[in-house]
Design an enzyme around this catalytic site. Sequence first.
Site, PDB file in Angstrom:
ATOM      1  N   SER A 299       0.811  -1.221   0.000  1.00  0.00           N
ATOM      2  CA  SER A 299       0.000   0.000   0.000  1.00  0.00           C
ATOM      3  C   SER A 299       0.840   1.263   0.000  1.00  0.00           C
ATOM      4  O   SER A 299       1.923   1.311   0.604  1.00  0.00           O
ATOM      5  CB  SER A 299      -0.903   0.024   1.236  1.00  0.00           C
ATOM      6  N   HIS A 386      -7.136   0.240   6.436  1.00  0.00           N
ATOM      7  CA  HIS A 386      -6.701  -1.138   6.697  1.00  0.00           C
ATOM      8  C   HIS A 386      -6.709  -1.476   8.188  1.00  0.00           C
ATOM      9  O   HIS A 386      -7.128  -2.570   8.573  1.00  0.00           O
ATOM     10  CB  HIS A 386      -5.325  -1.376   6.092  1.00  0.00           C
TER      11      HIS A 386
END
Length: 448
Positions: A299, A386
Amino acid sequence: MSNDLLSKGLSLVRAWFEPPPEKVLERIRDELRECADLIGGEVSARQRAAKLAKTYTELDENGRRAFLRILLTEFGPEPERIDDAYETYRSARGSDAQWQAEAALRESLRTPRSRILTQFSASDAGVHFLVDLRAELLDFLRDDPLLAPLDLELQGLLASWFDVALLELQRITWHSPADVLERLVQYEAVHEIKSWEDLKNRLDSDRRCYAFFHPRMPSVPLIFVEVALTEGLAGDVQQLLDVSAPLFASERADTAIFYSISNTQKGLRGISFGHFLLKRVIDDLRRDFPKLECFATLSPMPGLVRWYRAHPEALAQAFTASDWRRLRAASAPEGTELLQQLLETPEIAGTEAWREALATPLLRAAARYLLATENDRALDPVARFHLGNGARIERLNWLADTSPKGWRQSWAIMVNYRYEPDKLQDRIDAYERDGLIEATSAVRRLAR
């Protein structure tokens, strides 16, 4: 400024603030009243909704603002009806009539504009129209915050229509319909899809792409995730996106890397699909590839450089005396000059020697940023997503995205968030309740 330019500017300002002609406003009111009165059956409702949508789309921006203002101010709650229903309910409390009075009170709170908006749910085009309308409404809110109650009401309706139980998970392949593939290219928000060859690579046999679809918008992926099947944790997005890389034998995979998650509809902002998408995808992958042991992301950190730009003193504190010695040995600029460059032109990476010397202090800065909180929430928007979905900060990766965008937003650093299915709910609860950020000991040591 010339008189012509001044005159043109004043005309634009007047056009911005002046309402449309009264006859246009009356036509809008008439069509809204027709919808609010709920006359006729489902066919009539569809026809009225289609007519109203056509009216709205044919208006210019000024007219659309006026349309939404009328919908907000003239088709809101009916105070007298609410007062009467509340008095009836209060009088009926404790009696057998209480439950009927409660239902009547609840119905009295349903606004005429809610009845109008609900009529659009009868057709695919109507639902998509309202999603697009809310996207435009969110733009209008910046200059007209009084429209906020209308946005909240519309968001509530869309949240019920787009409940995750109504969504269908589909795998997208190279053989999916062309309009779906075109939308992947259009909506990819993390790593731009640069060509059809690039897209085909992302849909090959060592990859997976999954999306949620709504039955009223069957060709529009609402959110999609791109997955790479790998051996071990991936730490270089360039390798994952390399169209010339050899095809990986997916049966050898022990890790699934989620390297891009994209929401496609601005009008559905605030309606969360991400947690359910990832959970469903993990379940599908475990079924298809029983050898998979690790589910993780690769990410970006889109807020990293931006945050340190606002807190330059915190960046300076991430550099130790030994860091500066290594940088001098690598012929890097002096301290203040280097820090200024990292904040103002982070894409200028310097020589390979001082890139290597920058690794430790910038990874340290990134780890401190990821572990910091504000109001019990992570600073970075991707981290909030997340961590809020139960992931753990697993590893930081230096030079993981050396594209200009990667340097500008996070000095080319990317992060792996790991999803462990049997620990997700406990981590979600701890993060929501206490703002607890789960991270490996290696990440925590790096942040010291």
